[in-house]
Design a protein around this motif. Structure first.
Motif, PDB file in Angstrom:
ATOM      1  N   THR A  59       0.812  -1.221   0.000  1.00  0.00           N
ATOM      2  CA  THR A  59       0.000   0.000   0.000  1.00  0.00           C
ATOM      3  C   THR A  59       0.848   1.275   0.000  1.00  0.00           C
ATOM      4  O   THR A  59       0.310   2.382   0.143  1.00  0.00           O
ATOM      5  N   LYS A 184      -6.119  -0.375   1.676  1.00  0.00           N
ATOM      6  CA  LYS A 184      -6.133  -0.732   0.258  1.00  0.00           C
ATOM      7  C   LYS A 184      -6.745   0.438  -0.518  1.00  0.00           C
ATOM      8  O   LYS A 184      -7.669   1.095  -0.035  1.00  0.00           O
ATOM      9  N   SER A 216      -3.701  -4.161  -4.554  1.00  0.00           N
ATOM     10  CA  SER A 216      -2.971  -3.058  -3.919  1.00  0.00           C
ATOM     11  C   SER A 216      -2.143  -2.333  -4.977  1.00  0.00           C
ATOM     12  O   SER A 216      -1.963  -2.829  -6.094  1.00  0.00           O
TER      13      SER A 216
END
Length: 263
Positions: A59, A184, A216
């Motif tokens: 992320t 996310k 992601s």
């Protein structure tokens, strides 16, 4: 890692993350940081900045630290915890103390305090164990206690990144001034990431990919890299959306990222 060696990278965030990162970037600028530290000291408060970036893998936690360093002109002293640990009794504790001693010396001899980055710090941020008997468990607790003590007297900038979300030791939680959760990406953010990674992808196709595959940013980048490799091998830069879809389906080994019905 020298700030000038860090390549610029356009990161796409969800709104909540973007606001917090923008604020942190402003604080870490040279003039603002000196002003904030002076005010904290005059109020009798700790002047060090300890931050934690936490959330799911891929992320953008580590890359965000790199971009903050590049934007603010700060070097990075990166710590990989596993490399500090030793099989010899007492050596790991000496290593972690030496690490903070070295960081203090660098800060004294630098115009700008570098960022002390504890990357993938899951191993040292978990809840400390009580009543331990094994030497390895005692060593883990000792390392954690040393880091906690050092965070109390830190005068520079420490950022820890971790995938840990539920088992963070409360003592660490209290010492982190900024706690930024990386979720996310939303559908809108994923679509922007797709178009950033694959500029020739149409807005329509980017939105479909973003809607159907809950990937992601790191996973999308992986697929984009795979596309670049295939383009070199085939001598063809054109985007085959069906090929991208197939890559999305196979990105996760667990195969739990199947597209929704109606793709």
């Amino acid at each position: 890692i020298k700030a000038e060696t860090l390549a610029e990278k356009n990161l796409i965030y969800n709104t909540s993350e973007c606001d917090q990162i923008t604020e942190l970037s402003s604080i870490l600028s040279e003039s603002r940081f000196n002003e904030v530290q002076a005010r904290l000291r005059s109020a009798g408060m700790r002047s060090g900045f300890c931050c934690i970036f936490y959330g799911a893998p891929g992320t953008g936690k580590t890359e965000t630290v790199y971009q903050l360093a590049r934007q603010t002109g700060r070097d990075i002293m990166r710590v990989d915890v596993d490399k500090i640990k030793s099989c010899w009794v007492g050596e790991s504790e000496k290593n972690i103390k030496a690490l903070f001693d070295r960081y203090r010396n660098i800060c004294k001899n630098s115009k700008l305090a570098p960022i002390l980055l504890f990357n993938e710090a899951d191993a040292v941020l978990g809840v400390r164990m009580e009543g331990v008997a094994r030497a390895v468990d005692k060593m883990e607790n000792s390392i954690q206690n040393i880091i906690l003590q050092e965070m109390e007297t830190l005068e520079g900038i420490m950022i820890a990144t971790t995938n840990l979300t539920t088992n963070l030791d409360k003592a660490f939680e209290r010492r982190f001034l900024y706690k930024i959760r990386f979720d996310k990406p939303s559908v809108e953010s994923r679509a922007k990431i797709w178009q950033t990674m694959l500029p020739d992808l149409s807005e329509h196709d980017a939105h479909i990919l973003a809607s159907q595959f809950d990937l992601s940013g790191g996973e999308i980048e992986n697929i984009a890299r795979k596309h670049s490799v295939n383009a070199i091998l085939k001598g063809n830069d054109s985007i085959d959306v069906h090929e991208i879809i197939n890559s999305c389906r196979h990105e996760r080994l667990s195969q739990n990222n199947r597209p929704k019905i109606g793709f």
